[in-house]
Design a protein around this motif. Sequence first.
Motif, PDB file in Angstrom:
ATOM      1  N   GLY A   1     -13.137  -4.891  -8.549  1.00 25.28           N
ATOM      2  CA  GLY A   1     -12.092  -5.864  -8.278  1.00 25.28           C
ATOM      3  C   GLY A   1     -12.213  -6.575  -6.947  1.00 25.28           C
ATOM      4  O   GLY A   1     -11.215  -7.033  -6.384  1.00 25.28           O
ATOM      5  N   MET A   2     -13.438  -6.697  -6.418  1.00 24.08           N
ATOM      6  CA  MET A   2     -13.627  -7.280  -5.083  1.00 24.08           C
ATOM      7  C   MET A   2     -13.661  -8.808  -5.067  1.00 24.08           C
ATOM      8  O   MET A   2     -13.579  -9.414  -4.001  1.00 24.08           O
ATOM      9  N   TYR A   3     -13.797  -9.433  -6.228  1.00 24.18           N
ATOM     10  CA  TYR A   3     -13.792 -10.899  -6.263  1.00 24.18           C
ATOM     11  C   TYR A   3     -12.340 -11.357  -6.251  1.00 24.18           C
ATOM     12  O   TYR A   3     -11.777 -11.790  -7.257  1.00 24.18           O
ATOM     13  N   ALA A   4     -11.728 -11.240  -5.099  1.00 24.00           N
ATOM     14  CA  ALA A   4     -10.300 -11.515  -4.929  1.00 24.00           C
ATOM     15  C   ALA A   4     -10.025 -11.775  -3.459  1.00 24.00           C
ATOM     16  O   ALA A   4     -10.853 -11.483  -2.588  1.00 24.00           O
ATOM     17  N   HIS A   5      -8.854 -12.327  -3.177  1.00 20.06           N
ATOM     18  CA  HIS A   5      -8.472 -12.546  -1.782  1.00 20.06           C
ATOM     19  C   HIS A   5      -8.106 -11.235  -1.096  1.00 20.06           C
ATOM     20  O   HIS A   5      -8.342 -11.067   0.104  1.00 20.06           O
ATOM     21  N   TYR A   6      -7.507 -10.297  -1.859  1.00 16.14           N
ATOM     22  CA  TYR A   6      -7.084  -9.011  -1.292  1.00 16.14           C
ATOM     23  C   TYR A   6      -7.429  -7.888  -2.256  1.00 16.14           C
ATOM     24  O   TYR A   6      -7.571  -8.095  -3.465  1.00 16.14           O
ATOM     25  N   ARG A   7      -7.553  -6.688  -1.687  1.00 12.95           N
ATOM     26  CA  ARG A   7      -7.813  -5.507  -2.525  1.00 12.95           C
ATOM     27  C   ARG A   7      -7.107  -4.306  -1.909  1.00 12.95           C
ATOM     28  O   ARG A   7      -7.274  -4.009  -0.727  1.00 12.95           O
ATOM     29  N   CYS A   8      -6.284  -3.629  -2.703  1.00 14.12           N
ATOM     30  CA  CYS A   8      -5.589  -2.427  -2.257  1.00 14.12           C
ATOM     31  C   CYS A   8      -6.340  -1.210  -2.792  1.00 14.12           C
ATOM     32  O   CYS A   8      -6.635  -1.138  -3.988  1.00 14.12           O
ATOM     33  N   LEU A   9      -6.651  -0.258  -1.903  1.00 13.29           N
ATOM     34  CA  LEU A   9      -7.399   0.916  -2.326  1.00 13.29           C
ATOM     35  C   LEU A   9      -7.190   2.063  -1.342  1.00 13.29           C
ATOM     36  O   LEU A   9      -6.701   1.863  -0.225  1.00 13.29           O
ATOM     37  N   PRO A  10      -7.551   3.295  -1.732  1.00 14.83           N
ATOM     38  CA  PRO A  10      -7.365   4.442  -0.845  1.00 14.83           C
ATOM     39  C   PRO A  10      -8.132   4.282   0.466  1.00 14.83           C
ATOM     40  O   PRO A  10      -9.280   3.823   0.471  1.00 14.83           O
TER      41      PRO A  10
ATOM     42  N   PRO B   1       0.819  -1.224   0.000  1.00 17.70           N
ATOM     43  CA  PRO B   1       0.000   0.000   0.000  1.00 17.70           C
ATOM     44  C   PRO B   1       0.851   1.270   0.000  1.00 17.70           C
ATOM     45  O   PRO B   1       1.930   1.321   0.605  1.00 17.70           O
ATOM     46  N   GLY B   2       0.357   2.287  -0.702  1.00 15.61           N
ATOM     47  CA  GLY B   2       0.992   3.594  -0.652  1.00 15.61           C
ATOM     48  C   GLY B   2       0.680   4.276   0.678  1.00 15.61           C
ATOM     49  O   GLY B   2      -0.040   3.724   1.522  1.00 15.61           O
ATOM     50  N   ASP B   3       1.169   5.482   0.865  1.00 16.87           N
ATOM     51  CA  ASP B   3       1.007   6.178   2.141  1.00 16.87           C
ATOM     52  C   ASP B   3      -0.446   6.287   2.587  1.00 16.87           C
ATOM     53  O   ASP B   3      -0.754   6.119   3.771  1.00 16.87           O
ATOM     54  N   GLU B   4      -1.341   6.568   1.656  1.00 16.41           N
ATOM     55  CA  GLU B   4      -2.761   6.768   1.999  1.00 16.41           C
ATOM     56  C   GLU B   4      -3.628   5.583   1.557  1.00 16.41           C
ATOM     57  O   GLU B   4      -4.820   5.731   1.358  1.00 16.41           O
ATOM     58  N   GLU B   5      -3.021   4.410   1.435  1.00 19.45           N
ATOM     59  CA  GLU B   5      -3.748   3.232   0.988  1.00 19.45           C
ATOM     60  C   GLU B   5      -3.752   2.142   2.053  1.00 19.45           C
ATOM     61  O   GLU B   5      -2.926   2.153   2.974  1.00 19.45           O
ATOM     62  N   VAL B   6      -4.676   1.212   1.889  1.00 20.28           N
ATOM     63  CA  VAL B   6      -4.723   0.037   2.757  1.00 20.28           C
ATOM     64  C   VAL B   6      -4.929  -1.200   1.900  1.00 20.28           C
ATOM     65  O   VAL B   6      -5.418  -1.121   0.769  1.00 20.28           O
ATOM     66  N   VAL B   7      -4.528  -2.356   2.434  1.00 17.56           N
ATOM     67  CA  VAL B   7      -4.824  -3.645   1.811  1.00 17.56           C
ATOM     68  C   VAL B   7      -5.892  -4.324   2.666  1.00 17.56           C
ATOM     69  O   VAL B   7      -5.705  -4.503   3.875  1.00 17.56           O
TER      70      VAL B   7
ATOM     71  N   GLY C   1      -6.214  -3.193  11.045  1.00 17.40           N
ATOM     72  CA  GLY C   1      -6.880  -4.193  11.869  1.00 17.40           C
ATOM     73  C   GLY C   1      -8.381  -4.034  11.958  1.00 17.40           C
ATOM     74  O   GLY C   1      -9.058  -4.880  12.563  1.00 17.40           O
ATOM     75  N   LYS C   2      -8.932  -2.968  11.355  1.00 18.25           N
ATOM     76  CA  LYS C   2     -10.380  -2.719  11.415  1.00 18.25           C
ATOM     77  C   LYS C   2     -11.111  -3.474  10.306  1.00 18.25           C
ATOM     78  O   LYS C   2     -10.566  -3.725   9.234  1.00 18.25           O
TER      79      LYS C   2
ATOM     80  N   GLY D   1     -17.660  -5.096  -1.253  1.00 15.46           N
ATOM     81  CA  GLY D   1     -17.372  -6.203  -0.349  1.00 15.46           C
ATOM     82  C   GLY D   1     -16.985  -5.679   1.018  1.00 15.46           C
ATOM     83  O   GLY D   1     -17.069  -4.477   1.301  1.00 15.46           O
ATOM     84  N   ALA D   2     -16.535  -6.585   1.869  1.00 13.68           N
ATOM     85  CA  ALA D   2     -16.103  -6.208   3.216  1.00 13.68           C
ATOM     86  C   ALA D   2     -15.025  -7.170   3.676  1.00 13.68           C
ATOM     87  O   ALA D   2     -14.953  -8.327   3.240  1.00 13.68           O
ATOM     88  N   GLY D   3     -14.172  -6.685   4.565  1.00 17.95           N
ATOM     89  CA  GLY D   3     -13.102  -7.520   5.092  1.00 17.95           C
ATOM     90  C   GLY D   3     -12.284  -6.744   6.104  1.00 17.95           C
ATOM     91  O   GLY D   3     -12.697  -5.682   6.586  1.00 17.95           O
ATOM     92  N   THR D   4     -11.113  -7.253   6.391  1.00 18.04           N
ATOM     93  CA  THR D   4     -10.252  -6.681   7.423  1.00 18.04           C
ATOM     94  C   THR D   4      -9.019  -6.035   6.810  1.00 18.04           C
ATOM     95  O   THR D   4      -8.402  -6.601   5.904  1.00 18.04           O
ATOM     96  N   VAL D   5      -8.678  -4.854   7.301  1.00 15.86           N
ATOM     97  CA  VAL D   5      -7.468  -4.167   6.843  1.00 15.86           C
ATOM     98  C   VAL D   5      -6.255  -4.887   7.431  1.00 15.86           C
ATOM     99  O   VAL D   5      -6.077  -4.949   8.648  1.00 15.86           O
ATOM    100  N   VAL D   6      -5.427  -5.455   6.544  1.00 13.39           N
ATOM    101  CA  VAL D   6      -4.288  -6.258   6.999  1.00 13.39           C
ATOM    102  C   VAL D   6      -2.942  -5.589   6.718  1.00 13.39           C
ATOM    103  O   VAL D   6      -1.900  -6.070   7.152  1.00 13.39           O
TER     104      VAL D   6
END
Length: 377
Positions: free
Chosen positions: A127-136, A32-38, A118-119, A100-105
């Motif tokens: 692109g949510m049909y995936a194991h992970y998604r990186c986004l702002p 993830p970039g500075d303002e991004e999460v996975v 952790g939230k 989709g929904a999930g946990t920020v890892v």
Amino acid sequence: MSLPATYRQMLSTVSEDGELRMELSEQATPTPGDEEVVVQIEATPINPSDHGVMFGWASMGECASTGEGDDIVLTAPVSPQGMGVMKARIGQSLPVGNEGAGTVVAAGSGEMAQALMGKRVAVMGGGMYAHYRCLPAAMCLPLKPEHTAKDGASSFVNPLTALSMLETMRMEGHTALVHTAAASNLGQMLNRICKDDGVELVNIVRREEQVEMLREMGAKHICNSSSETFAADLTDAIHETGATLAFDATGGGDLASKILSAMEAAAARTPGAYSIYGSVAHKQVYLYGGLDVSPTVLSRGYGMAWGVGGWLLPNFLGKAGPEVADRLRKRVVDELTTTFASHYTDEVSLSEALDADIVKRYYAKTTGEKFLICPQK
């Protein structure tokens, strides 16, 4: 948490030789970039709005799947007409899944990104049909501690669409609504919102059991389009509510025209309202779905004060502005397990979502049936 080096993502491709191909492609896990999460995606719904990118104009009645597990591949033929319509996407591998929904890892160094680490969050952006998604980080909707990923999986498309229908009504000066495909998940949400907000709603369904379901929910005005008395019933309901705005999920056929005709007939009941140009009040139908892919047929017998147009949630939110969007998002979280609760009839893995037999079931878009993909399954 240590992330794997790669993950699987569902991609949809239309080839030059007229074939749709869907598969789980191996991707490098992003940093993830500075303002991004996975986000580790744990639940993501299959909405009718997802079908356009997934299948386009392919002949899904002839689809077939080969392989199993992560190696499964779904294919379907595309007609020459379909190839013409999809010319712009030929050869492109498109990621699918609107929300989709999930946990920020993993999180970037920015303050907003770090605050989400952790939230559990709801996310939208493709692109949510995936194991992970990186986004702002700004695109994430933090859920409450008691919410599960399943609770938050459908936080955007249906809830924000239903709320934005009422916002559109108010912004354009209408006072009541007509809604088609009213027994759907979205339709049930809209009923609960209208009941809470004191807005009159006319529900259009296709079967008598759907009438009973909505009646048990407390819906007041329900019209069955398969009934011989549909036109009269719809006119009565519109006259009683004063509805001059409709949202039509079917898109094709003549339902939009029938709604406008009923609005005009209802207006004509007002003494002194007759005019060779029809009623003065503007009657509007927005097509926001495509459950019926046939041409939209308009039989112009409803004067000159009417309109039929397209309506899309992102376009509306862009027009309404960030303050309205933030207010609607907050209401969704506050009422996530009540007003905006979604119910799923089936939960499948990423690979199961490409099994031809399962695809034919959710492609049918049967009212009352909703599939949830659980990528970690």
